[in-house]
Motif scaffolding. Structure first.
Motif, PDB file in Angstrom:
ATOM      1  N   ILE A   6       0.845  -1.197   0.000  1.00 55.34           N
ATOM      2  CA  ILE A   6       0.000   0.000   0.000  1.00 55.34           C
ATOM      3  C   ILE A   6       0.875   1.239   0.000  1.00 55.34           C
ATOM      4  CG2 ILE A   6      -1.688   1.307   1.363  1.00 55.34           C
ATOM      5  CD1 ILE A   6      -2.746  -1.361   2.322  1.00 55.34           C
ATOM      6  N   ALA A   7       0.438   2.239  -0.747  1.00 57.00           N
ATOM      7  CA  ALA A   7       1.093   3.550  -0.710  1.00 57.00           C
ATOM      8  C   ALA A   7       0.057   4.562  -0.241  1.00 57.00           C
ATOM      9  CB  ALA A   7       1.613   3.925  -2.092  1.00 57.00           C
ATOM     10  N   VAL A   8       0.377   5.290   0.808  1.00 58.07           N
ATOM     11  CA  VAL A   8      -0.485   6.377   1.284  1.00 58.07           C
ATOM     12  C   VAL A   8       0.169   7.672   0.818  1.00 58.07           C
ATOM     13  CG1 VAL A   8      -1.469   7.530   3.279  1.00 58.07           C
ATOM     14  CG2 VAL A   8      -1.296   5.036   3.256  1.00 58.07           C
ATOM     15  N   ILE A   9      -0.612   8.474   0.095  1.00 54.95           N
ATOM     16  CA  ILE A   9      -0.094   9.674  -0.534  1.00 54.95           C
ATOM     17  C   ILE A   9      -0.813  10.899   0.007  1.00 54.95           C
ATOM     18  CG2 ILE A   9       0.108  10.900  -2.754  1.00 54.95           C
ATOM     19  CD1 ILE A   9      -0.243   7.297  -3.074  1.00 54.95           C
ATOM     20  N   PRO A  60     -11.463   6.163  -7.793  1.00 58.94           N
ATOM     21  CA  PRO A  60     -11.951   7.505  -8.105  1.00 58.94           C
ATOM     22  C   PRO A  60     -11.179   8.102  -9.291  1.00 58.94           C
ATOM     23  CG  PRO A  60     -11.641   7.254  -5.732  1.00 58.94           C
ATOM     24  CD  PRO A  60     -11.061   6.033  -6.384  1.00 58.94           C
ATOM     25  N   ASN A  61     -11.915   8.752 -10.189  1.00 58.33           N
ATOM     26  CA  ASN A  61     -11.322   9.266 -11.428  1.00 58.33           C
ATOM     27  C   ASN A  61     -10.127  10.175 -11.191  1.00 58.33           C
ATOM     28  OD1 ASN A  61     -13.104   7.891 -13.082  1.00 58.33           O
ATOM     29  ND2 ASN A  61     -14.561   9.591 -13.160  1.00 58.33           N
ATOM     30  N   ASP A  62     -10.204  11.045 -10.182  1.00 58.84           N
ATOM     31  CA  ASP A  62      -9.086  11.966  -9.970  1.00 58.84           C
ATOM     32  C   ASP A  62      -7.821  11.223  -9.529  1.00 58.84           C
ATOM     33  OD1 ASP A  62     -10.398  11.429  -7.514  1.00 58.84           O
ATOM     34  OD2 ASP A  62      -9.720  13.325  -6.636  1.00 58.84           O
ATOM     35  N   ILE A  63      -7.967  10.185  -8.731  1.00 62.76           N
ATOM     36  CA  ILE A  63      -6.800   9.410  -8.304  1.00 62.76           C
ATOM     37  C   ILE A  63      -6.240   8.613  -9.483  1.00 62.76           C
ATOM     38  CG2 ILE A  63      -5.939   7.608  -6.772  1.00 62.76           C
ATOM     39  CD1 ILE A  63      -8.093   8.449  -4.748  1.00 62.76           C
ATOM     40  N   GLY A  69      -0.010   9.913 -14.382  1.00 60.35           N
ATOM     41  CA  GLY A  69       1.092  10.836 -14.592  1.00 60.35           C
ATOM     42  C   GLY A  69       2.270  10.629 -13.650  1.00 60.35           C
ATOM     43  N   VAL A  70       2.214   9.559 -12.867  1.00 62.99           N
ATOM     44  CA  VAL A  70       3.246   9.314 -11.865  1.00 62.99           C
ATOM     45  C   VAL A  70       3.847   7.931 -12.082  1.00 62.99           C
ATOM     46  CG1 VAL A  70       3.614   8.976  -9.386  1.00 62.99           C
ATOM     47  CG2 VAL A  70       2.077  10.760 -10.160  1.00 62.99           C
ATOM     48  N   HIS A  73       6.482   3.167  -9.395  1.00 60.11           N
ATOM     49  CA  HIS A  73       7.648   2.688  -8.642  1.00 60.11           C
ATOM     50  C   HIS A  73       8.159   3.759  -7.669  1.00 60.11           C
ATOM     51  CE1 HIS A  73       9.308   4.836 -12.069  1.00 60.11           C
ATOM     52  NE2 HIS A  73      10.394   5.044 -11.339  1.00 60.11           N
ATOM     53  N   ARG A  74       7.755   5.019  -7.883  1.00 65.22           N
ATOM     54  CA  ARG A  74       8.195   6.116  -7.021  1.00 65.22           C
ATOM     55  C   ARG A  74       7.265   6.361  -5.834  1.00 65.22           C
ATOM     56  NH1 ARG A  74       9.731  11.253 -10.093  1.00 65.22           N
ATOM     57  NH2 ARG A  74      10.930  11.520  -8.184  1.00 65.22           N
ATOM     58  N   LEU A  75       6.152   5.645  -5.782  1.00 66.15           N
ATOM     59  CA  LEU A  75       5.223   5.832  -4.670  1.00 66.15           C
ATOM     60  C   LEU A  75       5.818   5.273  -3.377  1.00 66.15           C
ATOM     61  CD1 LEU A  75       1.815   4.898  -6.369  1.00 66.15           C
ATOM     62  CD2 LEU A  75       2.796   7.163  -5.985  1.00 66.15           C
TER      63      LEU A  75
END
Length: 84
Positions: A6-9, A60-63, A69-70, A73-75
């Protein structure tokens, strides 16, 4: 117990999570909604899913747009365990 990546952003004042799942979860409406509900409750934020092999996304569409665009692997991935 189940193990998850999991990545929490935190981005522009918003907190959301990306949960890595097996690709078949993205294809199954009941499974993907179940995982989203589980982690939304557990983490207290909105959740999107990322297919582990094919990199498909759901949520969700925005996520989902943001993920496009990200480089995933950088999360900030971390392992989490949930009791069954």
């Amino acid at each position: 117990m189940s193990h998850w990546e999991i990545a929490v952003i935190r981005e522009q004042g918003q907190t959301f999570a990306v949960v890595c799942v097996k690709d078949h979860v993205i294809d199954s409406p009941s499974e993907r909604e179940g995982v989203i509900d589980l982690w939304t409750t557990e983490l207290g934020c909105r959740v999107a899913l990322l297919g582990a092999r094919r990199g498909r996304t759901y949520g969700p569409n925005d996520i989902v747009r943001w993920l496009g665009g990200v480089g995933v692997h950088r999360l900030p991935w971390r392992k989490m365990t949930l009791a069954a």
